[in-house]
Design a protein around this motif. Sequence first.
Motif, short mmCIF file in Angstrom:
data_model
loop_
_atom_site.label_atom_id
_atom_site.label_comp_id
_atom_site.label_asym_id
_atom_site.label_seq_id
_atom_site.Cartn_x
_atom_site.Cartn_y
_atom_site.Cartn_z
N GLN A 1 41.22 39.22 42.01
CA GLN A 1 42.88 38.00 42.30
C GLN A 1 43.44 38.01 43.61
OE1 GLN A 1 45.45 41.73 41.49
NE2 GLN A 1 47.12 40.09 40.26
N GLU A 2 43.31 38.83 44.64
CA GLU A 2 43.70 38.58 45.77
C GLU A 2 43.45 37.09 46.22
OE1 GLU A 2 45.13 41.72 49.26
OE2 GLU A 2 42.51 42.06 48.66
N ARG A 3 42.01 37.08 46.60
CA ARG A 3 40.91 35.56 46.47
C ARG A 3 41.54 34.80 46.39
NH1 ARG A 3 35.10 38.38 48.39
NH2 ARG A 3 35.72 40.04 50.04
N ILE A 4 42.05 35.09 44.31
CA ILE A 4 42.57 33.87 44.00
C ILE A 4 44.02 33.35 44.41
CG2 ILE A 4 43.11 32.91 41.68
CD1 ILE A 4 40.26 34.58 40.89
N GLN A 5 44.45 34.34 44.51
CA GLN A 5 45.98 33.81 45.03
C GLN A 5 46.41 33.39 46.28
OE1 GLN A 5 47.60 37.54 43.14
NE2 GLN A 5 48.49 36.77 41.78
N SER A 6 45.47 34.08 47.36
CA SER A 6 45.54 33.67 48.66
C SER A 6 44.52 32.58 49.57
CB SER A 6 45.37 35.20 49.57
OG SER A 6 43.56 35.50 50.04
N SER A 7 43.37 31.76 47.64
CA SER A 7 42.84 30.70 48.92
C SER A 7 43.01 29.41 48.00
CB SER A 7 41.69 31.30 49.15
OG SER A 7 40.56 31.28 48.12
N ASP A 8 41.79 28.18 48.54
CA ASP A 8 41.37 27.82 46.73
C ASP A 8 39.91 27.80 46.76
OD1 ASP A 8 44.22 26.36 47.42
OD2 ASP A 8 44.33 25.60 48.84
N GLU A 9 39.95 28.93 47.14
CA GLU A 9 38.01 28.77 47.00
C GLU A 9 37.09 28.89 45.92
OE1 GLU A 9 34.84 32.23 48.60
OE2 GLU A 9 36.52 32.65 49.01
N LYS A 10 36.57 27.81 45.67
CA LYS A 10 36.20 28.30 44.49
C LYS A 10 35.66 29.08 43.20
CE LYS A 10 33.03 23.94 45.03
NZ LYS A 10 32.13 23.63 44.64
N ILE A 11 36.36 29.34 41.96
CA ILE A 11 35.80 30.27 41.25
C ILE A 11 34.90 31.08 40.93
CG2 ILE A 11 36.02 31.54 39.34
CD1 ILE A 11 38.96 30.69 40.07
N SER A 12 33.47 30.55 41.35
CA SER A 12 32.17 30.62 41.29
C SER A 12 32.09 31.55 42.77
CB SER A 12 31.19 29.24 40.82
OG SER A 12 31.68 28.51 42.14
N SER A 13 32.00 30.96 43.68
CA SER A 13 32.45 31.60 45.04
C SER A 13 33.19 33.24 45.07
CB SER A 13 32.33 30.85 46.14
OG SER A 13 31.94 29.73 45.66
N THR B 1 35.12 37.18 31.20
CA THR B 1 35.30 38.06 30.59
C THR B 1 36.01 39.01 30.72
OG1 THR B 1 33.18 37.43 29.19
CG2 THR B 1 33.95 39.42 28.66
N HIS B 2 35.12 39.95 32.62
CA HIS B 2 35.67 40.78 32.73
C HIS B 2 37.39 40.72 33.17
CE1 HIS B 2 32.52 44.14 33.84
NE2 HIS B 2 32.52 43.27 32.86
N PHE B 3 37.92 39.46 33.54
CA PHE B 3 38.92 39.26 34.31
C PHE B 3 39.50 38.89 33.23
CE2 PHE B 3 42.00 36.39 36.60
CZ PHE B 3 41.47 37.00 37.98
N HIS B 4 39.87 38.10 31.50
CA HIS B 4 40.06 38.47 31.36
C HIS B 4 40.65 39.36 30.48
CE1 HIS B 4 42.24 36.13 26.89
NE2 HIS B 4 42.56 35.14 28.17
N THR B 5 39.50 40.36 30.49
CA THR B 5 39.68 41.45 29.51
C THR B 5 41.40 42.20 31.23
OG1 THR B 5 37.38 41.81 29.32
CG2 THR B 5 38.99 43.42 28.88
N PHE B 6 40.83 42.20 31.68
CA PHE B 6 42.19 43.43 33.30
C PHE B 6 42.62 42.68 32.87
CE2 PHE B 6 42.92 44.97 37.07
CZ PHE B 6 42.33 46.38 37.09
N PHE B 7 43.31 40.94 33.42
CA PHE B 7 44.21 41.10 33.59
C PHE B 7 45.02 39.99 32.63
CE2 PHE B 7 42.10 40.46 37.84
CZ PHE B 7 43.61 41.19 38.67
N GLY B 8 44.17 39.84 31.41
CA GLY B 8 44.69 38.95 30.28
C GLY B 8 45.35 37.42 30.58
N LYS B 9 43.99 36.97 31.51
CA LYS B 9 44.42 35.68 31.39
C LYS B 9 43.64 34.93 32.24
CE LYS B 9 48.63 36.78 33.18
NZ LYS B 9 50.14 35.43 34.69
N LEU C 1 45.44 32.45 36.26
CA LEU C 1 46.36 33.63 38.00
C LEU C 1 46.76 32.94 38.97
CD1 LEU C 1 47.27 35.89 38.36
CD2 LEU C 1 45.12 36.39 39.41
N ARG C 2 46.42 31.70 39.14
CA ARG C 2 46.14 30.81 40.55
C ARG C 2 47.35 29.74 40.43
NH1 ARG C 2 41.23 28.68 43.11
NH2 ARG C 2 41.22 30.39 44.56
N GLY C 3 47.79 29.86 38.43
CA GLY C 3 49.25 28.84 38.64
C GLY C 3 48.60 27.08 38.26
N LYS C 4 46.67 27.31 38.20
CA LYS C 4 46.53 25.90 37.75
C LYS C 4 45.84 25.42 36.43
CE LYS C 4 45.73 24.83 43.30
NZ LYS C 4 44.18 24.86 43.88
N GLY C 5 46.23 26.29 35.73
CA GLY C 5 45.34 26.36 34.35
C GLY C 5 46.33 26.36 33.45
#
Length: 253
Positions: A209-221, A236-244, A249-253
């Motif tokens: 979450q911290e890296r997604i919100q603070s960078s433009d790094e690819k999600i796969s990386s 799957t884990h991400f959506h289960t944990f955050f519900g999105k 979360l990054r605001g681009k989807g």
Amino acid sequence: MYKLLIIDDEPQILEGMKRILDWKQYGFSRIDTCESTEAAMSMVVDLVPDVAIFDVCIGKNLGYEAIFKLNELHIPTKYVIMSGYSEFKYAQEAIRCGVKDYLLKPVDRIKLQQVIEKIIVEDLHGTIGNVSCESLNKDPVLGVSYDSLSKLVNRILLMIKTEYAQNITLKSVAERFQMNSTYLGQLFLKESGMKFSEYLMAYRMLLAQERIQSSDEKISSIALSVGYNNLNYFYTHFHTFFGKSPSDLRGKG
């Protein structure tokens, strides 16, 4: 104002560490570097830096061995180990010599920032904006003070924070402690209120979450950097944990 010493036998690493943070912003008015443990020990004795960051392997010498010797002199310097190795023996020795944290190379800027802020507030009794000592002393997943946890659980948490990007499991941790994995899992659950696997996933999710919100790094990386080789499993884990999703979360989807 604070003094910082960085020890590594690779000049490019030393230059990178000098630039990785805005050290002046944190009150470090002096930054020194050296490339050997012998020079490092002399500089620690002469300068008494507030923080010293040692590479775990400096030439043929080991950084934590130098720290053990310096500890005998009761110098108030706070030590951090950085290493290109995730082997437990290095982390274990780092714990034994009382380092404030064990950072894997390439050193993550955000992780280093958190470590330095924690040292400034807790050990140097300084301030970082509105950050309090109490908040820095709390585990980000459990929300409780590290002081309220046993030494064993704190050691397990440090292992997770050191090796979250690797294939760390309750079984592998239990083998290192030479303990029964079921028994160790029960102890961890009783004290933390979470299963080992639940804590590991939560810690990885918070880092992602911290890296997604603070960078433009690819999600796969980002997924790979926090220990997920399977991208679908990460989503799957991400959506289960955050519900999105990560993109939401990054605001681009």
